[in-house]
Design an enzyme around this catalytic site. Structure first.
Site, PDB file in Angstrom:
ATOM      1  N   GLU A   1      -3.144  -5.738 -11.367  1.00 25.72           N
ATOM      2  CA  GLU A   1      -4.157  -6.618 -11.523  1.00 25.72           C
ATOM      3  C   GLU A   1      -3.525  -7.781 -11.995  1.00 25.72           C
ATOM      4  O   GLU A   1      -2.870  -7.844 -13.266  1.00 25.72           O
ATOM      5  CB  GLU A   1      -5.372  -6.259 -12.407  1.00 25.72           C
ATOM      6  CG  GLU A   1      -6.060  -5.120 -11.809  1.00 25.72           C
ATOM      7  CD  GLU A   1      -7.443  -4.593 -12.607  1.00 25.72           C
ATOM      8  OE1 GLU A   1      -7.765  -5.475 -13.370  1.00 25.72           O
ATOM      9  OE2 GLU A   1      -7.814  -3.707 -12.314  1.00 25.72           O
TER      10      GLU A   1
ATOM     11  N   ASN B   1      -9.385   4.004 -13.600  1.00 26.81           N
ATOM     12  CA  ASN B   1      -9.026   2.512 -14.041  1.00 26.81           C
ATOM     13  C   ASN B   1      -8.942   2.304 -15.291  1.00 26.81           C
ATOM     14  O   ASN B   1     -10.034   2.655 -16.022  1.00 26.81           O
ATOM     15  CB  ASN B   1     -10.079   1.700 -13.354  1.00 26.81           C
ATOM     16  CG  ASN B   1      -9.792   0.175 -13.225  1.00 26.81           C
ATOM     17  OD1 ASN B   1      -8.956  -0.224 -12.396  1.00 26.81           O
ATOM     18  ND2 ASN B   1     -10.404  -0.461 -14.120  1.00 26.81           N
ATOM     19  N   GLU B   2      -7.883   1.860 -15.713  1.00 26.96           N
ATOM     20  CA  GLU B   2      -7.546   1.540 -16.993  1.00 26.96           C
ATOM     21  C   GLU B   2      -8.083   2.573 -18.209  1.00 26.96           C
ATOM     22  O   GLU B   2      -9.138   2.088 -18.823  1.00 26.96           O
ATOM     23  CB  GLU B   2      -8.370   0.002 -17.407  1.00 26.96           C
ATOM     24  CG  GLU B   2      -7.659  -1.239 -16.843  1.00 26.96           C
ATOM     25  CD  GLU B   2      -8.080  -2.502 -17.245  1.00 26.96           C
ATOM     26  OE1 GLU B   2      -9.261  -2.393 -17.560  1.00 26.96           O
ATOM     27  OE2 GLU B   2      -7.289  -3.468 -16.965  1.00 26.96           O
TER      28      GLU B   2
HETATM   29  C1  GAL Z   1      -9.667  -5.319 -15.855  1.00 32.77           C
HETATM   30  C2  GAL Z   1     -10.492  -4.165 -14.953  1.00 32.77           C
HETATM   31  C3  GAL Z   1     -11.065  -4.799 -13.740  1.00 32.77           C
HETATM   32  C4  GAL Z   1     -11.686  -6.049 -14.097  1.00 32.77           C
HETATM   33  C5  GAL Z   1     -10.889  -7.177 -14.541  1.00 32.77           C
HETATM   34  C6  GAL Z   1     -11.290  -8.427 -14.880  1.00 32.77           C
HETATM   35  O1  GAL Z   1      -9.594  -5.075 -16.959  1.00 32.77           O
HETATM   36  O2  GAL Z   1      -9.479  -3.241 -14.377  1.00 32.77           O
HETATM   37  O3  GAL Z   1     -11.924  -3.900 -13.232  1.00 32.77           O
HETATM   38  O4  GAL Z   1     -12.911  -5.759 -14.743  1.00 32.77           O
HETATM   39  O5  GAL Z   1     -10.344  -6.482 -16.147  1.00 32.77           O
HETATM   40  O6  GAL Z   1     -10.559  -9.116 -15.613  1.00 32.77           O
END
Ligand code: GAL
Length: 649
Positions: A319, A145-146
């Site tokens: 996301e 993830n990221e």
């Molecule tokens: C992203 C991350 C997620 C969550 C989200 C909150 O950067 O991948 O797990 O933390 O931000 O905005």
């Protein structure tokens, strides 16, 4: 390939009691959601004790979600190695630039270079891939993830050091070569062997930029290596399912083009309000924009990233911000309609899936203040109504295939690192420059592709190179041979690939020989006049000798633009008005139509459809220039509105 765009959501079954899962799945489906991403942080539940896997709960969650009509994106849980693993291998945690460990207690506490952790990451990936690789509900994958989030690309640990020395030896073969390439005779920095080399941190003053540059390239390769180890395993157990990774906005620490070569889907996480607040360089310089767009986001930031990442693979938004986030400097509520607008805007830029983060707001731990599509009490939040609206709208509109744009913007990660390492002025911010050029085309109604140096430039009418420090004459000539009109921006072609000053400070064929540079704070701009327009160049101003056609003048006696037999050169960083006038002129000269759009109105072409978004507080009217039938919305657009028009050509 999916037949049309779809919506998705990020879901954490492990956060909720099992009796909620069925109604959650049903409600997701009712809300128009078709994809659900799970398990990227679930390692401690999948393997609570070393080697003792507990699959029952995840099997059940997969089954419930899948049998309620949802396709699953299964993740590898490697961003969150559990405590027992860190205790087994305490040296797997990353070390920050000041030599301090990045300890357990949040996430991403690992070094990409740690061989033991690489093995563990492959082991858990294999376990998950074996279990779900052929599961009929699992239709796609996400690795980790990221990568790099929370400043985790670089680790200044002993594993990095060992791997870095090997990497250097492979690259340079002999230490003399390295010394020569880095220019180590300067300040007696010469090494006698690769084993003498340290990481470029904790030096008294700045480390040699070549040393730093190689460390960045090395670190980028470590990310690529870590990712491809996982992809290889997933492809073995789940060969028919596409693999993705979710990149971030405004993040340049590794070469995403290189990582994407192993992936089918180039996804990113779009948080328009968080990004607007956190992009300091914009916050400092564009107070009006930050004020006007505080609850909608920068009108070009999302589009820029859609175009950047769709150049690397099938585009997904893994996301999507659904309401206020918790991590930015300020976290406002999005303007009513913004979630819908962001979603449509992603589809306008070819996204196949827009997946919201997250289904329900978490009542515990780090992100309690982060919105979901549902409130904590399970009632629908504003974002879910807007998502549902899009879900209904996409049923009615068939989206055409997208075509290659007529304008390309050349982007390069290494060029970005070089400008950061050898800044010369603190205000030279590579992504900011990219965004300025990108905006300047968009305010004139243009749609662009953001491409890397390996792109096929044939077919483009206009190629813009905002800045490319070490652009080689081979690549430049390849672009010139495509027949496109070229506009290169400041600081192009002024370094060799190994970070030295070349014999000629400029590329041949642009009508300019740079001799020296005025590197300035943005607050001290230089007045210029170009084709009757008064404006400014700031931050970076090149002095030199013009050998071609010069346009514009200024108090410092230097031109604004020069042109040679291969293209034009912009000898500084223009303010937004001037840059947009220059782009209009370039578009016209390249045979492209342009129009000056109202301040926050933007348009993107996909096939014969034109997608308009209004990021302004004011109503905006789509100009008569655009003829055709409206298929969504209307010509008079309110704030955060979307209109789709079928163009008459
Ligand atoms: C992203 C991350 C997620 C969550 C989200 C909150 O950067 O991948 O797990 O933390 O931000 O905005």
């Amino acid at each position: 390939m999916s037949s049309g765009p779809e919506l998705g959501v990020c879901y954490y079954p492990e956060h909720w009691s099992e009796d909620l899962w069925i109604t959650d799945a049903q409600n997701m489906h009712k809300n128009g959601i078709r994809w659900v991403r799970i398990a990227e942080f679930a390692w401690s539940r999948i393997e609570p004790n070393p080697g003792k896997y507990e699959w029952e709960w995840l099997d059940k969650a997969v089954d419930i979600l899948g049998s309620n009509g949802l396709k699953i994106v299964m993740c590898t849980p490697t961003p969150t190695p559990p405590k027992w693993l860190v205790d087994q291998m305490p040296d797997m945690v990353a070390i920050d630039e000041n030599g301090r460990p990045r300890n357990f207690g949040s996430r991403r506490h690992y070094s990409f270079s740690h061989l033991g952790y690489q093995k563990e990451s492959q082991r858990i990936t294999e376990a998950v891939a074996k279990r779900y690789g052929q599961n009929k509900f699992v239709q796609a994958w996400q690795t980790d993830n990221e990568y790099g989030c929370h400043e985790t690309t670089y680790s200044w640990c002993s594993s990095s050091l060992t791997q870095f020395r090997k990497w250097l030896e492979k690259k340079y073969k002999s230490i003399d070569e390295l010394n020569k390439s880095w220019g180590n005779v300067f300040w007696s920095m010469e090494y006698r062997s690769f084993s003498e080399i340290e990481l470029p941190n904790l030096t008294v003053t700045e480390a040699n930029p070549s040393h730093n540059f190689d460390f960045r390239k090395f670190s980028s390769d470590q990310v690529k290596n870590f990712n491809s180890q996982q992809v290889k395993i997933i492809n073995e157990y789940s060969p028919e399912r596409p693999v993705s990774h979710n990149y971030m906005g405004h993040f340049v620490e590794f070469d995403h083009r290189e990582v994407s070569k192993d992936l089918e889907i180039a996804a990113w996480n779009s948080y328009p309000l968080g990004n607007l607040q956190n992009m300091q360089i914009i916050a400092r310089e564009d107070k009006k924009l930050v004020r006007d767009c505080f609850n909608m986001g920068d009108p070009d930031f999302q589009s820029y990233h859609h175009d950047l990442y769709r150049g690397m693979g099938r585009l997904w938004i893994m996301e999507q911000q659904p309401g206020p986030v918790n991590w930015a400097k300020y976290n406002p509520i999005p303007k009513a309609g913004a979630v819908r607008m962001w979603t449509w805007e992603a589809f306008a830029h070819d996204a196949e899936v827009v997946s919201y983060f997250r289904w329900r707001q978490a009542p515990f731990a780090q992100e309690q203040m982060h919105a979901g599509l549902m409130y904590r009490d399970n009632t629908p939040a504003v974002g879910s109504r807007e998502a549902l609206q899009v879900a209904q709208e996409i049923q009615k509109i068939k989206l055409p295939r997208t075509q290659k744009s007529e304008i390309a913007l050349l982007h390069d990660y290494e060029a970005c690192w070089m400008t950061e390492l050898d800044g010369q002025t603190e205000d030279f911010h590579y992504t900011r420059l990219m965004l300025d050029f990108y905006k300047a085309i968009r305010v004139n109604g243009g749609s662009l592709d953001v491409v890397g140096k390996e792109a096929d430039f044939k077919g483009y009418k206009l190629v813009i190179i905002p800045s490319f420090v070490h652009l080689s004459s081979e690549i430049f000539n390849k672009i010139a041979l495509s027949g496109a009109k070229i506009l290169a921006g400041p600081r192009t072609g002024i370094k060799t690939p190994d970070f030295q000053i070349p014999k000629n400070l400029s590329l041949e064929g642009l009508g300019y020989q740079v001799t020296r540079v005025d590197a300035l704070p943005r607050e001290l701009p230089i007045e210029v006049e170009w084709k009757g327009i008064k404006g400014h160049l700031s931050v970076w101003r090149e002095h030199g000798n013009s050998s071609g056609v010069s346009e514009g003048n200024s108090k410092d006696g230097m031109p604004v633009i020069t042109s040679g037999n291969k293209g034009s050169y912009l000898c500084g960083w223009p303010d937004s008005n001037l840059l947009s006038a220059i782009m209009k002129d370039q578009m016209t000269a390249a045979g492209l139509k342009s129009i000056s759009l109202p301040e926050y109105l933007r348009v993107r072409q996909r096939g014969d459809l034109l997608f308009f978004t209004n990021y302004g507080e004011q109503k905006a009217v789509i100009p008569d220039f655009y003829k055709g039938d409206i298929i969504l919305g209307s010509r008079k657009m309110g704030q955060a509105d979307v209109t789709i028009l079928r163009s008459e050509g």
